[in-house]
Design an enzyme around this catalytic site. Structure first.
Site, mmCIF file in Angstrom:
data_model
loop_
_atom_site.group_PDB
_atom_site.id
_atom_site.type_symbol
_atom_site.label_atom_id
_atom_site.label_comp_id
_atom_site.label_asym_id
_atom_site.label_seq_id
_atom_site.Cartn_x
_atom_site.Cartn_y
_atom_site.Cartn_z
ATOM 1 C CB ALA A 200 -48.692 -20.962 25.153
ATOM 2 C CE LYS B 196 -42.098 -10.209 29.277
ATOM 3 N NZ LYS B 196 -42.511 -11.446 29.926
ATOM 4 C CG ASP C 89 -42.091 -18.385 30.542
ATOM 5 O OD1 ASP C 89 -42.928 -17.691 31.151
ATOM 6 O OD2 ASP C 89 -42.185 -18.649 29.331
ATOM 7 C CG HIS D 201 -39.923 -15.143 32.730
ATOM 8 N ND1 HIS D 201 -39.721 -14.755 31.433
ATOM 9 C CD2 HIS D 201 -41.262 -15.312 32.838
ATOM 10 C CE1 HIS D 201 -40.863 -14.686 30.797
ATOM 11 N NE2 HIS D 201 -41.827 -15.040 31.643
ATOM 12 C CG HIS E 203 -46.168 -16.512 33.888
ATOM 13 N ND1 HIS E 203 -46.744 -15.406 33.315
ATOM 14 C CD2 HIS E 203 -45.137 -16.863 33.078
ATOM 15 C CE1 HIS E 203 -46.092 -15.085 32.208
ATOM 16 N NE2 HIS E 203 -45.107 -15.958 32.041
ATOM 17 C CG HIS F 125 -52.017 -22.274 31.166
ATOM 18 N ND1 HIS F 125 -52.674 -21.088 30.941
ATOM 19 C CD2 HIS F 125 -50.780 -22.111 30.659
ATOM 20 C CE1 HIS F 125 -51.865 -20.242 30.315
ATOM 21 N NE2 HIS F 125 -50.698 -20.832 30.141
ATOM 22 C CG HIS G 116 -42.826 -12.517 24.779
ATOM 23 N ND1 HIS G 116 -43.288 -13.607 25.486
ATOM 24 C CD2 HIS G 116 -42.925 -12.853 23.471
ATOM 25 C CE1 HIS G 116 -43.647 -14.558 24.631
ATOM 26 N NE2 HIS G 116 -43.438 -14.116 23.396
ATOM 27 C CG HIS H 89 -39.231 -16.482 27.295
ATOM 28 N ND1 HIS H 89 -39.158 -15.703 26.166
ATOM 29 C CD2 HIS H 89 -40.386 -16.145 27.901
ATOM 30 C CE1 HIS H 89 -40.223 -14.929 26.086
ATOM 31 N NE2 HIS H 89 -40.986 -15.182 27.133
#
Length: 345
Positions: free
Chosen positions: A263, A99, A247, A13, A15, A251, A136, A174
């Site tokens: 988040a 997803k 996860d 997982h 990003h 940012h 999720h 998660h």
């Protein structure tokens, strides 16, 4: 034990974002991980096979020289997803999973699912072709407390979906609660769960006591200490249904350190070191390889990586840069709040 060698891990997982952010954070994953399930919640989201192919090409173009890394692409499930396009992308090997974001649950999830009956045909097709659904697992109803969203999702959404779609392979991504861990353990097949670094080492007190720590704010949100203990027990148990999904969610620092902060925790640079410290403290270092390198490939039906990495315990704590550059911005590296002695060598 002061040194351990394990099969090279995968991240189930992850990003990576896009553009300058992608170029900035990708090397932090390719340094340690052989493969990763890539989240599709870009703006706009990755909803078709053609968009997944284009995103994969951008990831490969941003790879550091000499990196050995395979991005495992996913599609973002919407109420307009074309089952035939999805099936073709899966059959070709372009995508590994799909997803599911409940609409409004987390970053860039506005295009997610509001009415789960509208994706019934897509889920049936996925069960037929063996394409996993990564979930999720939170409801977004305004009357549900944010700390209860996962448990309610299991009862109201996930369990009914799985009962209505036999054979659908599901990854609860998660997980953050004892209810999540117990639900996985109560099911014998077609269900797995990823656990993040931050949910293994932190609880909501770490985020809130003494002042709000925005770099610990993620979704699903950190829960009580008893839930963290349940997740740690699951991760260190050797149960093949639990595996690593960081996860890791970058940012820009200024968006994390804001009145209404973004988040996500950026754990890619130090995830493995923190895990080694945590597993060693739990007297479960011999379970680390299963959690990071073996259980995930087994669930997804992929071969285990043949190369290895070595983690060595050093006398002095390891330090990482506080931030890394991403174009004109910076991303703050996750700090667990306690000394880390295990280094990837």
């Amino acid at each position: 034990m002061t040194q351990i060698t394990i099969r090279r891990p995968d991240d189930w997982h992850l990003h990576l974002r896009d553009g300058a952010m992608l170029a900035g954070v990708l090397p932090e994953t390719t340094r340690h991980f052989a493969r990763a399930i890539i989240m599709p919640n870009l703006v706009p989201p990755v909803v078709t096979g053609a968009q997944a192919a284009a995103y994969r090409d951008r990831i490969l173009a941003a790879m550091p020289d000499g990196a050995d890394f395979t991005p495992l692409m996913t599609l973002y499930l919407t109420e307009d997803t074309d089952p035939n396009d999805l099936a073709a992308a899966h059959a070709s090997g372009l995508i590994t999973a799909v997803k599911l974001y409940p609409a409004g649950a987390t970053t860039n999830s506005a295009s997610g699912v509001s009415n789960f009956e509208n994706v019934r045909a897509v889920l049936d097709r996925m069960a037929e072709i063996g394409c996993p659904l990564c979930v999720h697992g939170e409801v977004t109803d305004a009357d549900i407390d944010i700390f209860d969203r996962e448990a309610v999702f299991i009862d109201r959404v996930l369990d009914p979906i799985r009962r209505a779609t036999p054979g659908l392979r599901v990854v609860m991504e998660h997980i953050t609660t004892s209810q999540g861990a117990d639900y996985v353990k109560s099911n014998d097949k077609d269900l797995g769960a990823t656990i993040t670094v931050q949910h293994l080492v932190l609880d909501r007190n770490d985020m809130l006591v003494g002042g709000m720590r925005p770099h610990y704010y993620c979704l699903p949100i950190l829960k009580r200490g008893s839930h963290r203990e349940a997740l740690l027990a699951a991760a260190t148990s050797g149960d093949k249904r639990f595996f690593l999904g960081t996860d890791s969610a970058p940012h820009p620092t200024h968006k994390k350190e804001a009145e209404c902060c973004s988040a996500g925790c950026f754990t890619a640079p130090n995830a493995l070191s923190i895990l080694a410290e945590t597993f060693a403290a739990a007297d479960a270092l011999n379970k680390l390889e299963g959690f990071t390198s073996l259980h995930g490939p087994a669930f997804y039906g992929l071969p285990v990586n043949q190369d290895t990495i070595t983690l060595t315990r050093q006398a002095e704590p390891i330090t990482w840069p506080a931030t890394i550059p991403a174009g004109s911005e910076t991303v703050t590296v996750f700090d667990p709040g306690f000394p880390i002695h295990w280094n990837v060598t």
